[in-house]
Motif scaffolding. Structure first.
Motif, PDB file in Angstrom:
ATOM      1  N   TYR A  54       0.878  -1.191   0.097  1.00 49.05           N
ATOM      2  CA  TYR A  54       0.032   0.043   0.075  1.00 49.05           C
ATOM      3  C   TYR A  54       0.833   1.236   0.090  1.00 49.05           C
ATOM      4  N   ALA A  55       1.988   1.341   0.569  1.00 47.63           N
ATOM      5  CA  ALA A  55       2.767   2.415   0.711  1.00 47.63           C
ATOM      6  C   ALA A  55       3.219   3.009  -0.942  1.00 47.63           C
ATOM      7  N   ARG A  56       3.412   2.074  -1.792  1.00 51.12           N
ATOM      8  CA  ARG A  56       3.777   2.585  -3.019  1.00 51.12           C
ATOM      9  C   ARG A  56       2.592   3.282  -3.747  1.00 51.12           C
ATOM     10  N   SER A 101      -0.648  -4.705  11.404  1.00 50.37           N
ATOM     11  CA  SER A 101      -0.438  -5.328  10.018  1.00 50.37           C
ATOM     12  C   SER A 101       0.713  -4.024   9.386  1.00 50.37           C
ATOM     13  N   GLU A 102       1.849  -4.848   9.160  1.00 46.22           N
ATOM     14  CA  GLU A 102       3.141  -4.004   8.638  1.00 46.22           C
ATOM     15  C   GLU A 102       2.922  -3.147   7.356  1.00 46.22           C
ATOM     16  N   ALA A 135       2.085   2.075   4.942  1.00 51.01           N
ATOM     17  CA  ALA A 135       1.329   3.008   4.129  1.00 51.01           C
ATOM     18  C   ALA A 135       1.102   4.213   5.032  1.00 51.01           C
ATOM     19  N   ALA A 136       1.074   4.153   6.319  1.00 51.27           N
ATOM     20  CA  ALA A 136       0.588   5.386   7.250  1.00 51.27           C
ATOM     21  C   ALA A 136       1.939   6.239   7.223  1.00 51.27           C
ATOM     22  N   ALA A 137       3.229   5.457   7.166  1.00 52.12           N
ATOM     23  CA  ALA A 137       4.247   6.421   7.300  1.00 52.12           C
ATOM     24  C   ALA A 137       4.398   7.168   5.831  1.00 52.12           C
TER      25      ALA A 137
END
Length: 226
Positions: A101-103, A124-125, A130-132
């Motif tokens: 999700y981060a990408r 969940s990692e 994603a939050a970061a």
């Protein structure tokens, strides 16, 4: 008949969790709905993500915003990040599940947008990364989780944490929260009648719809083909 009726036990736990959520978080989730209305009606976007049942809840939320919750209104930009299977499988394969999700947040998110992350555990990692990513990009990061304390609630700008003993009950209260959020979102906007008038097609004349006249420019004459 079982000595303890599991249906009764389940429903009783859900009733208690909903009552606790209403007392503790009803005003909070309404404030989220009002804030989200400001963001989306100014051209912003909601990104939502979760895993498993929480992914389904995230997609439920975005569907209500792109479609409608109850009354008629325009569609708004909302994307469930797990729903693009080609992107999900490519990112998972090339970068690992933690970057799933981060990408996408880095690709689709813009400063001032809202990122909603749903997790029953809050651990969940892929949601933490994603939050970061969302905070680095200037998004407002909201977490809808299970009981505090949990890492996702800490990583987000704001969090609604459901107090319940089981994952199933947390997910069921999350659905209530999604619907309350949508109700507050709709209540923050113009009336359905005004929206329908603004988006109605032109009136029919003699049984035909008359579109506004377009400006015409004369085309240069074409010489006959030789």
């Amino acid at each position: 008949m079982l000595p303890i009726d599991p249906a009764h036990t389940h429903c009783q736990a859900l009733e208690q969790a909903v009552v606790a959520f209403r007392r503790t978080h009803a005003a909070h989730v309404s404030a989220w709905g009002e804030e989200l209305a400001e963001v989306l009606r100014d051209g912003g976007r909601l990104l939502a993500a979760g895993n498993g049942g929480s992914a389904a809840q995230a997609q439920h939320l975005t569907a209500e915003l792109v479609g409608r919750y109850q009354g008629e209104r325009p569609p708004y930009s909302a994307i469930a990040l797990h729903a693009d299977t080609s992107a999900v499988t490519a990112i998972g394969n090339d970068y690992g599940f933690a970057e799933l999700y981060a990408r996408q947040v880095a690709a689709h998110g813009r400063r001032g947008d809202v990122l909603m992350l749903l997790s029953t555990s809050g651990r969940s990692e892929n949601l933490l990364t994603a939050a970061a990513a969302g905070r680095r990009a200037g998004l407002r990061v909201w977490a809808l989780t299970g009981p505090r304390p949990n890492p996702l609630a800490t990583a987000a700008d704001d969090a609604l944490c459901v107090t319940a003993a089981t994952t199933a009950t947390v997910q069921e209260v999350h659905l209530v929260a999604v619907h309350l959020l949508c109700a507050a979102f709709d209540a923050a906007g113009p009336s359905a009648a005004g929206l329908l008038a603004a988006t109605a097609p032109p009136p029919a004349v003699d049984g035909q719809v008359r579109l506004p006249a377009a400006e015409h420019t004369s085309a240069p004459e074409m010489s006959p083909e030789r």
